[in-house]
Scaffold this motif. Structure first.
Motif, PDB file in Angstrom:
ATOM      1  N   VAL A  72       0.853  -1.194   0.000  1.00  0.00           N
ATOM      2  CA  VAL A  72       0.000   0.000   0.000  1.00  0.00           C
ATOM      3  C   VAL A  72       0.883   1.236   0.000  1.00  0.00           C
ATOM      4  N   GLU A  73       0.344   2.342  -0.523  1.00  0.00           N
ATOM      5  CA  GLU A  73       1.092   3.589  -0.545  1.00  0.00           C
ATOM      6  C   GLU A  73       0.734   4.484   0.632  1.00  0.00           C
ATOM      7  N   ARG A  74      -0.469   4.288   1.175  1.00  0.00           N
ATOM      8  CA  ARG A  74      -0.952   5.143   2.260  1.00  0.00           C
ATOM      9  C   ARG A  74      -1.909   4.337   3.112  1.00  0.00           C
ATOM     10  N   LEU A  75      -1.825   4.505   4.419  1.00  0.00           N
ATOM     11  CA  LEU A  75      -2.757   3.808   5.293  1.00  0.00           C
ATOM     12  C   LEU A  75      -3.050   4.633   6.530  1.00  0.00           C
ATOM     13  N   GLU A  76      -4.298   4.548   6.971  1.00  0.00           N
ATOM     14  CA  GLU A  76      -4.709   5.202   8.201  1.00  0.00           C
ATOM     15  C   GLU A  76      -4.441   4.232   9.335  1.00  0.00           C
ATOM     16  N   LEU A  77      -3.736   4.701  10.351  1.00  0.00           N
ATOM     17  CA  LEU A  77      -3.333   3.838  11.448  1.00  0.00           C
ATOM     18  C   LEU A  77      -4.428   3.786  12.504  1.00  0.00           C
ATOM     19  N   ASP A  78      -4.890   2.582  12.827  1.00  0.00           N
ATOM     20  CA  ASP A  78      -5.869   2.349  13.881  1.00  0.00           C
ATOM     21  C   ASP A  78      -5.179   1.661  15.042  1.00  0.00           C
ATOM     22  N   HIS A  79      -5.628   1.943  16.260  1.00  0.00           N
ATOM     23  CA  HIS A  79      -5.026   1.333  17.449  1.00  0.00           C
ATOM     24  C   HIS A  79      -5.030  -0.195  17.319  1.00  0.00           C
ATOM     25  N   GLY A  80      -3.869  -0.814  17.479  1.00  0.00           N
ATOM     26  CA  GLY A  80      -3.739  -2.265  17.396  1.00  0.00           C
ATOM     27  C   GLY A  80      -3.578  -2.799  15.990  1.00  0.00           C
ATOM     28  N   GLY A  81      -3.626  -1.930  14.990  1.00  0.00           N
ATOM     29  CA  GLY A  81      -3.498  -2.372  13.601  1.00  0.00           C
ATOM     30  C   GLY A  81      -2.073  -2.755  13.277  1.00  0.00           C
ATOM     31  N   SER A  82      -1.914  -3.821  12.491  1.00  0.00           N
ATOM     32  CA  SER A  82      -0.572  -4.274  12.137  1.00  0.00           C
ATOM     33  C   SER A  82      -0.287  -4.014  10.662  1.00  0.00           C
ATOM     34  N   PHE A  83       0.975  -3.805  10.368  1.00  0.00           N
ATOM     35  CA  PHE A  83       1.455  -3.568   9.017  1.00  0.00           C
ATOM     36  C   PHE A  83       2.936  -3.898   9.021  1.00  0.00           C
TER      37      PHE A  83
END
Length: 164
Positions: A72-83
């Motif tokens: 992905v080029e852009r992502l919105e970070l959510d609490h507990g989200g992994s990347f």
């Protein structure tokens, strides 16, 4: 305070705190957030607050930013989200909740947040054609062995015809 916790493939863990509204992220020392691993590009991405949410933007990194293996080029970070940044697994810990005890990141997909980001595959570059997995060469060795046996059998047959 919001932060990104990470684990390298070698098992090294760490975290970087998000203390400004816009920060660069990468392996080089001149970044605001430094993750020192070879699979993370020198200037891998940028983390910023946009509309009250933390957003990670990939700056054209070599090994990419991925969610569940998809670049992905852009992502919105959510609490507990992994990347992942290159081969480094990361978990975002938001500043509105108390940070849980760190554990290995898990892959989750959701219908909202960064898991729902559509990927425009027409903009992909640098991936090249998919490569078929190579065998271990056993087929060629077996064929060569059979050929050698046939040559030996022919030589023995020819020798027996000459002496008869």
């Amino acid at each position: 305070m919001a932060k990104i916790q990470y684990t390298t493939p070698e098992g090294t863990t760490g975290e970087v705190e998000l203390t400004a509204e816009r920060m660069t992220l990468g392996r080089a020392d001149d970044n605001f957030l430094v993750i020192d691993h070879d699979s993370v590009s020198s200037h891998h991405g940028e983390v910023a607050i946009e509309g009250g949410a933390w957003v990670l933007t990939d700056l054209g990194s070599t090994n990419g930013t991925k969610i569940a293996g998809q670049r992905v080029e852009r992502l919105e970070l959510d609490h507990g989200g992994s990347f992942s940044l290159g081969n480094v697994e990361c978990v975002f810990v938001g500043d509105f909740e108390e940070a849980p005890a760190y554990s290995a990141p898990t892959r989750t997909m959701s219908s909202s947040g960064y898991g729902a980001v559509q990927i425009d595959k027409s903009r992909r570059s640098g991936f090249g054609p998919k490569v078929k997995a190579k065998g271990n060469g056993a087929g060629a060795l077996i064929g060569l062995g059979i050929l050698a046996l046939l040559v030996c059998a022919y030589a023995a047959f020819s020798f027996s015809q000459m002496t008869a």
